[in-house]
Design a protein around this motif. Sequence first.
Motif, short mmCIF file in Angstrom:
data_model
loop_
_atom_site.label_atom_id
_atom_site.label_comp_id
_atom_site.label_asym_id
_atom_site.label_seq_id
_atom_site.Cartn_x
_atom_site.Cartn_y
_atom_site.Cartn_z
N THR A 16 2.59 3.21 -10.14
CA THR A 16 1.99 3.12 -8.81
C THR A 16 1.02 4.28 -8.58
OG1 THR A 16 3.97 2.04 -7.94
CG2 THR A 16 2.49 3.03 -6.33
N LEU A 76 -2.09 -3.69 -2.45
CA LEU A 76 -0.78 -3.91 -3.05
C LEU A 76 0.26 -2.88 -2.61
CD1 LEU A 76 -1.92 -4.65 -6.72
CD2 LEU A 76 -1.30 -6.32 -4.96
N GLY A 129 2.21 -2.60 -0.07
CA GLY A 129 3.48 -3.16 0.38
C GLY A 129 4.31 -3.66 -0.79
N ASP A 130 3.66 -4.36 -1.74
CA ASP A 130 4.38 -4.87 -2.91
C ASP A 130 4.94 -3.73 -3.75
OD1 ASP A 130 3.76 -7.42 -2.12
OD2 ASP A 130 1.98 -7.57 -3.42
N ARG A 131 4.12 -2.69 -3.97
CA ARG A 131 4.59 -1.57 -4.78
C ARG A 131 5.71 -0.81 -4.07
NH1 ARG A 131 3.73 -2.35 -9.79
NH2 ARG A 131 4.33 -0.17 -10.08
N ASP A 152 7.87 -2.12 -2.02
CA ASP A 152 9.09 -2.94 -2.15
C ASP A 152 9.69 -2.79 -3.56
OD1 ASP A 152 8.75 -3.81 0.42
OD2 ASP A 152 7.79 -5.71 -0.15
N LEU A 153 8.82 -2.74 -4.57
CA LEU A 153 9.31 -2.59 -5.94
C LEU A 153 10.02 -1.25 -6.13
CD1 LEU A 153 9.48 -3.50 -8.91
CD2 LEU A 153 7.24 -2.43 -9.27
#
Length: 580
Positions: A210, A222, A224-226, A228-229
């Motif tokens: 990230t 991205l 939000g996606d990162r 969450d990951l």
Amino acid sequence: MSALPVADRRTVAREIRALQRRHRGRLAGIVALQVVTVAVGLLPPILLGRLVDGITGGFDTHDADLTAVLIAACLLAHGVLAFVATRAAFTLGELVFAELREDFTDRILALPLGTVEETDSGEILSRTTTDMEAIREIVRTGVPETLIGVLTTVLTVVAAFLIDPLIAGGVLIGLPIIALATRWYTRRAPAAFAARFATRARLTSAVTETARGADTVEAFDLAGDRRDLVRERIGTARDAALVPIGLHVRWFPAVQIGYHLPLLVVLAWGAVLVQQGRAEIGAVAAITLLVRALITPLDDLAYWFGELQSATAAFARIFGVPRAPASPAFTPVPSLDARVEVAGVTFGYAPDRPVLHDVTLVVEPGERVVIVGASGAGKSTLALLIAGVHTAATGRVAIGGTPVAHLPDGLLRDRVALVTQEDHVFTGTVADNLLLARPEASPEELVRALEAAGATWVTDLGAELGADAYLPTPAETQQLAAARLILRAPQVLVLDEATSALSRAQAARLETSLAETAGRRTIIEVAHRLDTATRADRVVMLVDGRIAESGAHQDLLTADGPYARLWQAWLGGQARTVPS
């Protein structure tokens, strides 16, 4: 992305035995010194027991004073010996840990570039940091304290039985409790700690990727996606970390009961024996003091045994990194030239998905070839194969007639240099960064290399670079990499977007400098910016992993094939027209 292997228990045991053999002389000396230290430390309780018996039996003042002086002398001697023995043990621990770090660093640096490319970055980072940290304390502190604890426990129990076997039998009362609890713990701990380290590595990978891909994350929204990951990986790592903690909080109290119980048993059983006239009160006092003195070393042993389970899992990951394999038998050929041959090469990162299909290409010494094509055509893959980073599944890649796979790493890196757009600036001076390429280079040679690379921003070779000093821009970083390349002067230069951060004028100047300094050296360059192709001797056009066209820039435009269409598409995306 793949993970590095993890060593099995047999391999870990073999590596640790090898460490012991290398230091067996010092280890034997330390064990002997610790035995003397523990033996001297056992004398005060024994003498005190005799003093108690003597007082109750009519010791005169002289005998009592002499015994007291002996006790004081033993305590003083034990303190001095303990300091010397502990210092020697800790020094050996530091030496062994330094050796482990150096060996692990050698293993990491010897990994083939292809392995590094294919391995999850978090795997390498976590093994270098978290895993090494896990074994640091066990080697530097745990091993010495465990050695002291084991010798103290064994010799103390032996001394207790020598004083009075009947009373000393109570010392072993807690052994079944310790054995059962430890058996339960050791059956579950290895898998728990292995899972903890694996989940930490995946968390490290998510955070690292990230951070490294921050520009891409921002460009494609991205975040939000990162996030969450990373949260998911944190949760998994937390859950995995709680498992060994849960095991430890069940095991440790049981073990503590096992080595505190004997103190109560010895006192109670000794009192019964004294009342029955079957034991002396001094013997009871001496053994009680010995058992009381065991609590601290047994506490240390229990603590370090728990830490050892974590360290064993870390050792498996450290020793799982393979050592550099022996290079294939090869006699260097003095006439090895810069001719590059790629013959019938098919290659893919997955067995059923080839990236390159039956590619054949010959680049003569002194020739400059630019490889172009759409994204995903296989340009960078072909460059990596030529540089020896990957090995072709079928076909042959050779430098000067010798297959790249048969060249020893040292000779390969000396003859072939790969420069990508992902260059690195090391913390240190400008000179430090350049001397990596040729340590014996003079200051004048460093300056000439910088001038040839167009690095006019450098005014002082001693200027500090890095996060805490001056951090070069991406373009300046590529110029430093180019200066290193010029200093290294390999026979084959493989450039994969090595000028992508430079302006068109800077890139043209650098390419001209490389051509002027290259002589009979071969230059193979992967380019997305097609004006680079106008300055090449030959352009190779890749389409879907196959060579679609090959020839001079103007000839390919005249042929009006795939390259001409790519050229027109590129021109249409430029702010100004590039003359053909």
